[in-house]
Design an enzyme around this catalytic site. Structure first.
Site, PDB file in Angstrom:
ATOM      1  N   ASP A  37       0.943  -0.908  -0.347  1.00 13.59           N
ATOM      2  CA  ASP A  37       0.070  -0.079   0.144  1.00 13.59           C
ATOM      3  C   ASP A  37       0.970   0.968  -0.085  1.00 13.59           C
ATOM      4  OD1 ASP A  37      -1.457   2.736   0.731  1.00 13.59           O
ATOM      5  OD2 ASP A  37      -3.221   0.656   1.238  1.00 13.59           O
ATOM      6  N   GLN A 101     -13.852   2.756   2.202  1.00 19.59           N
ATOM      7  CA  GLN A 101     -13.888   2.297   0.602  1.00 19.59           C
ATOM      8  C   GLN A 101     -13.314   3.354  -0.295  1.00 19.59           C
ATOM      9  OE1 GLN A 101     -15.614  -0.591  -1.747  1.00 19.59           O
ATOM     10  NE2 GLN A 101     -14.111  -0.924  -2.204  1.00 19.59           N
ATOM     11  N   HIS A 107     -10.658  -5.456  -2.531  1.00 22.22           N
ATOM     12  CA  HIS A 107      -9.099  -5.273  -1.699  1.00 22.22           C
ATOM     13  C   HIS A 107      -9.199  -5.805  -0.336  1.00 22.22           C
ATOM     14  CE1 HIS A 107     -10.569  -1.596  -1.732  1.00 22.22           C
ATOM     15  NE2 HIS A 107      -9.787  -1.260  -0.990  1.00 22.22           N
ATOM     16  N   HIS A 109      -7.195  -5.946   2.950  1.00 21.00           N
ATOM     17  CA  HIS A 109      -5.904  -4.916   3.207  1.00 21.00           C
ATOM     18  C   HIS A 109      -4.941  -5.963   4.790  1.00 21.00           C
ATOM     19  CE1 HIS A 109      -6.881  -0.451   3.080  1.00 21.00           C
ATOM     20  NE2 HIS A 109      -8.526  -1.172   2.249  1.00 21.00           N
TER      21      HIS A 109
HETATM   22  P1  5GP Z   1     -10.125   1.277   0.828  1.00 23.25           P
HETATM   23  O1  5GP Z   1      -9.970   2.453   1.290  1.00 23.25           O
HETATM   24  O2  5GP Z   1     -10.228   0.746  -0.254  1.00 23.25           O
HETATM   25  O3  5GP Z   1      -9.884   0.246   1.265  1.00 23.25           O
HETATM   26  O4  5GP Z   1      -7.775   1.052   0.240  1.00 23.25           O
HETATM   27  C1  5GP Z   1      -7.534   1.898  -0.807  1.00 23.25           C
HETATM   28  C2  5GP Z   1      -6.246   1.489  -0.216  1.00 23.25           C
HETATM   29  O5  5GP Z   1      -5.685   1.916  -1.438  1.00 23.25           O
HETATM   30  C3  5GP Z   1      -5.891   2.473   0.713  1.00 23.25           C
HETATM   31  O6  5GP Z   1      -5.137   2.246   1.851  1.00 23.25           O
HETATM   32  C4  5GP Z   1      -4.988   3.676   0.201  1.00 23.25           C
HETATM   33  O7  5GP Z   1      -3.657   3.474   0.333  1.00 23.25           O
HETATM   34  C5  5GP Z   1      -4.398   2.867  -0.862  1.00 23.25           C
HETATM   35  N1  5GP Z   1      -4.205   2.917  -1.849  1.00 23.25           N
HETATM   36  C6  5GP Z   1      -4.827   4.327  -3.576  1.00 23.25           C
HETATM   37  N2  5GP Z   1      -3.649   4.552  -4.163  1.00 23.25           N
HETATM   38  C7  5GP Z   1      -2.985   3.039  -4.646  1.00 23.25           C
HETATM   39  C8  5GP Z   1      -1.395   3.235  -5.817  1.00 23.25           C
HETATM   40  O8  5GP Z   1      -2.232   4.215  -6.778  1.00 23.25           O
HETATM   41  N3  5GP Z   1      -1.380   2.788  -5.377  1.00 23.25           N
HETATM   42  C9  5GP Z   1      -0.987   1.367  -3.759  1.00 23.25           C
HETATM   43  N4  5GP Z   1       0.156   0.222  -4.104  1.00 23.25           N
HETATM   44  N5  5GP Z   1      -2.240   1.539  -3.450  1.00 23.25           N
HETATM   45  C10 5GP Z   1      -2.911   3.074  -3.338  1.00 23.25           C
END
Ligand code: 5GP
Length: 143
Positions: A37, A101, A107, A109
């Site tokens: 991440d 999200q 995805h 974590h």
């Molecule tokens: P969510 O908030 O949807 O559960 O998690 C999305 C995750 O993707 C977040 O923890 C954020 O830090 C990560 N993230 C967002 N953009 C990118 C990216 O361009 N590359 C990577 N490796 N992680 C990302």
């Protein structure tokens, strides 16, 4: 974005799968991809996605695809434990913007926990790429 909606093929993780966006890869098999991440909540924070599933969240994923994702989550969690020696490991997954999200490609974590060290979700602090690469190399040694 709510729990319902259409899958956006240009979301950031779809771009990573296509190779249109870089990522620091830790694990890949025929179905899934595990990578660091870039806004980590802790040292070793990883994400696992399915490479072909068009599921936005847990509610619309095919159970077989989910099984592949969770197999990889377990593999990476074991590798993180073996190599990073955390005090605990959080496995989490958010469904819908109100739940936290931000990327609408399912995805999971993997967030290693070290006593007293955890940043909030989506805190916006980008990691140093060399540090992520070094962590990925360490974790790979645990497979
Ligand atoms: P969510 O908030 O949807 O559960 O998690 C999305 C995750 O993707 C977040 O923890 C954020 O830090 C990560 N993230 C967002 N953009 C990118 C990216 O361009 N590359 C990577 N490796 N992680 C990302």
């Amino acid at each position: 974005m709510s729990l319902e909606g259409n899958y956006d093929p240009d979301n950031i993780f779809a771009k990573i799968v296509r190779g249109d966006m870089p990522c620091v890869k830790v694990y890949e098999d025929a179905n899934t991809l595990g990578f660091m991440d870039v806004f980590p909540q802790s040292s070793g924070h990883m994400l696992v996605i399915h490479k072909r599933s068009k599921a936005r969240n847990l509610l619309d994923v095919n159970p077989d695809d989910l099984a592949h994702i969770m197999n990889s989550v377990q593999k990476l969690t074991r590798a993180a434990k073996a190599t990073l020696n955390p005090d605990g490991i959080i496995i989490t997954q958010y469904n819908g913007a109100p739940a936290g999200q931000t990327v609408f490609h399912l995805h999971v974590h993997i967030i290693p926990r070290y006593e007293g060290d955890l940043k909030p979700h989506a805190s916006g602090n980008m990691a140093d790429m060399d540090e992520l690469q070094a962590l990925a190399t360490r974790i790979k040694a645990g497979f």
